[in-house]
Structures are given as structure tokens and as C-alpha cells.
Design a protein around this motif. Structure first.
Motif, PDB file in Angstrom:
ATOM      1  N   ARG A  60      -9.862  -6.119   6.499  1.00 29.66           N
ATOM      2  CA  ARG A  60      -8.880  -6.756   5.617  1.00 29.66           C
ATOM      3  C   ARG A  60      -8.676  -5.912   4.355  1.00 29.66           C
ATOM      4  O   ARG A  60      -7.551  -5.716   3.907  1.00 29.66           O
ATOM      5  N   MET A  61      -9.759  -5.392   3.787  1.00 33.13           N
ATOM      6  CA  MET A  61      -9.642  -4.542   2.599  1.00 33.13           C
ATOM      7  C   MET A  61      -8.835  -3.285   2.920  1.00 33.13           C
ATOM      8  O   MET A  61      -7.958  -2.888   2.153  1.00 33.13           O
ATOM      9  N   ASN A  62      -9.136  -2.662   4.048  1.00 33.18           N
ATOM     10  CA  ASN A  62      -8.422  -1.445   4.440  1.00 33.18           C
ATOM     11  C   ASN A  62      -6.934  -1.718   4.635  1.00 33.18           C
ATOM     12  O   ASN A  62      -6.091  -0.924   4.214  1.00 33.18           O
ATOM     13  N   ALA A  63      -6.597  -2.841   5.270  1.00 27.90           N
ATOM     14  CA  ALA A  63      -5.191  -3.180   5.511  1.00 27.90           C
ATOM     15  C   ALA A  63      -4.459  -3.393   4.185  1.00 27.90           C
ATOM     16  O   ALA A  63      -3.328  -2.913   4.005  1.00 27.90           O
ATOM     17  N   ASN A  64      -5.094  -4.091   3.250  1.00 29.32           N
ATOM     18  CA  ASN A  64      -4.471  -4.325   1.947  1.00 29.32           C
ATOM     19  C   ASN A  64      -4.305  -3.024   1.174  1.00 29.32           C
ATOM     20  O   ASN A  64      -3.255  -2.769   0.578  1.00 29.32           O
ATOM     21  N   ASP A  65      -5.334  -2.180   1.187  1.00 28.36           N
ATOM     22  CA  ASP A  65      -5.251  -0.898   0.483  1.00 28.36           C
ATOM     23  C   ASP A  65      -4.165  -0.020   1.088  1.00 28.36           C
ATOM     24  O   ASP A  65      -3.398   0.624   0.380  1.00 28.36           O
ATOM     25  N   ARG A  66      -4.067   0.004   2.411  1.00 27.61           N
ATOM     26  CA  ARG A  66      -3.051   0.815   3.079  1.00 27.61           C
ATOM     27  C   ARG A  66      -1.647   0.328   2.707  1.00 27.61           C
ATOM     28  O   ARG A  66      -0.743   1.126   2.459  1.00 27.61           O
ATOM     29  N   LEU A  67      -1.467  -0.992   2.635  1.00 27.70           N
ATOM     30  CA  LEU A  67      -0.170  -1.551   2.259  1.00 27.70           C
ATOM     31  C   LEU A  67       0.245  -1.077   0.868  1.00 27.70           C
ATOM     32  O   LEU A  67       1.389  -0.681   0.649  1.00 27.70           O
ATOM     33  N   VAL A  68      -0.681  -1.075  -0.066  1.00 28.29           N
ATOM     34  CA  VAL A  68      -0.385  -0.634  -1.433  1.00 28.29           C
ATOM     35  C   VAL A  68      -0.060   0.857  -1.457  1.00 28.29           C
ATOM     36  O   VAL A  68       0.912   1.281  -2.086  1.00 28.29           O
ATOM     37  N   VAL A  69      -0.830   1.661  -0.752  1.00 29.55           N
ATOM     38  CA  VAL A  69      -0.590   3.110  -0.725  1.00 29.55           C
ATOM     39  C   VAL A  69       0.775   3.406  -0.108  1.00 29.55           C
ATOM     40  O   VAL A  69       1.545   4.214  -0.628  1.00 29.55           O
ATOM     41  N   GLU A  70       1.085   2.740   0.992  1.00 29.88           N
ATOM     42  CA  GLU A  70       2.339   3.039   1.694  1.00 29.88           C
ATOM     43  C   GLU A  70       3.567   2.488   0.988  1.00 29.88           C
ATOM     44  O   GLU A  70       4.626   3.104   1.026  1.00 29.88           O
ATOM     45  N   SER A  71       3.446   1.331   0.336  1.00 33.81           N
ATOM     46  CA  SER A  71       4.610   0.717  -0.309  1.00 33.81           C
ATOM     47  C   SER A  71       4.774   1.154  -1.755  1.00 33.81           C
ATOM     48  O   SER A  71       5.867   1.095  -2.305  1.00 33.81           O
ATOM     49  N   GLY A  72       3.663   1.559  -2.406  1.00 36.75           N
ATOM     50  CA  GLY A  72       3.714   1.918  -3.808  1.00 36.75           C
ATOM     51  C   GLY A  72       3.871   0.723  -4.728  1.00 36.75           C
ATOM     52  O   GLY A  72       4.141   0.869  -5.908  1.00 36.75           O
ATOM     53  N   GLN A  73       3.699  -0.479  -4.195  1.00 35.86           N
ATOM     54  CA  GLN A  73       3.871  -1.694  -4.985  1.00 35.86           C
ATOM     55  C   GLN A  73       2.526  -2.337  -5.305  1.00 35.86           C
ATOM     56  O   GLN A  73       1.540  -2.121  -4.610  1.00 35.86           O
ATOM     57  N   VAL A  74       2.524  -3.148  -6.361  1.00 38.18           N
ATOM     58  CA  VAL A  74       1.335  -3.897  -6.748  1.00 38.18           C
ATOM     59  C   VAL A  74       1.187  -5.079  -5.794  1.00 38.18           C
ATOM     60  O   VAL A  74       2.163  -5.721  -5.428  1.00 38.18           O
TER      61      VAL A  74
END
Length: 95
Positions: A60-74
Motif C-alpha cells: 500500500r505504501m509503495n502504491a501511494n508513493d508511486r502515485l505521487v511520483v507519477e502524478s506529481g500531485q500531493v
């Protein structure tokens, strides 16, 4: 910022992206270290989450971190995790 990071009563930490694309704990303030120790974790800075956190929590942490890296959003999250025999609630902001 350094003084705030080191002296905050809130657990603060920095996550890094490794060369292999996995995420790791890069820095942890005293409050975060105390929380990790209380729950029996012994993280080694630079090691991927899945090496020292329960698999479902690390995923779950990895998925959330990846989402932030890929989207550039908070990303602001209210999360619940079972760690050991306790249920914990976290308010997390990923930037």
C-alpha cells in the motif's frame, strides 16, 4: 526546516526512490524512529519497505508513493493499518 523536522512531535520521514524503482526510508525524525521501535520495526535507511514492513502495508505504501511520483500531485490519506496486534490510524501527506 531541519529544526522542525528533528523536533516535531509528529513522526516525519523522507522516502526515496531507489535505482531499482523501489521505495525506501531515507530519513526519519526522532518521533518516527520511536514509533517504529515501539512496534518492533528495525528499518535500515535505504532498504526497500518490503524488506522490513509487513507485505500488505509495504504494498500500500509503495502504491501511494508511486502515485505521487507519477502524478506529481500531493496525496492526503487517512489510513488504518494493522501492525502486530494493534490497529493504528495515520494521517499522511505525500508530496
Amino acid at each position: 526546516y531541519r529544526a522542525y523536522f528533528q523536533n516535531s512531535a509528529d513522526g516525519l520521514f523522507l522516502v526515496g526512490v531507489r535505482d531499482d524503482g523501489r521505495f525506501s526510508l531515507e530519513e526519519s525524525n526522532p518521533a518516527h524512529k520511536a514509533m517504529l521501535t515501539e512496534f518492533g520495526f528495525s528499518p535500515v535507511l535505504g532498504r526497500p519497505f518490503e524488506d522490513w514492513i509487513e507485505p500488505e502495508v509495504a504494498a500500500r505504501m509503495n502504491a501511494n508513493d508511486r502515485l505521487v511520483v507519477e502524478s506529481g500531485q500531493v496525496l492526503r490519506l487517512s489510513e488504518t493499518a494493522s501492525i502486530g496486534n494493534r490497529t493504528l490510524h495515520f494521517e499522511t501527506i505525500l508530496v
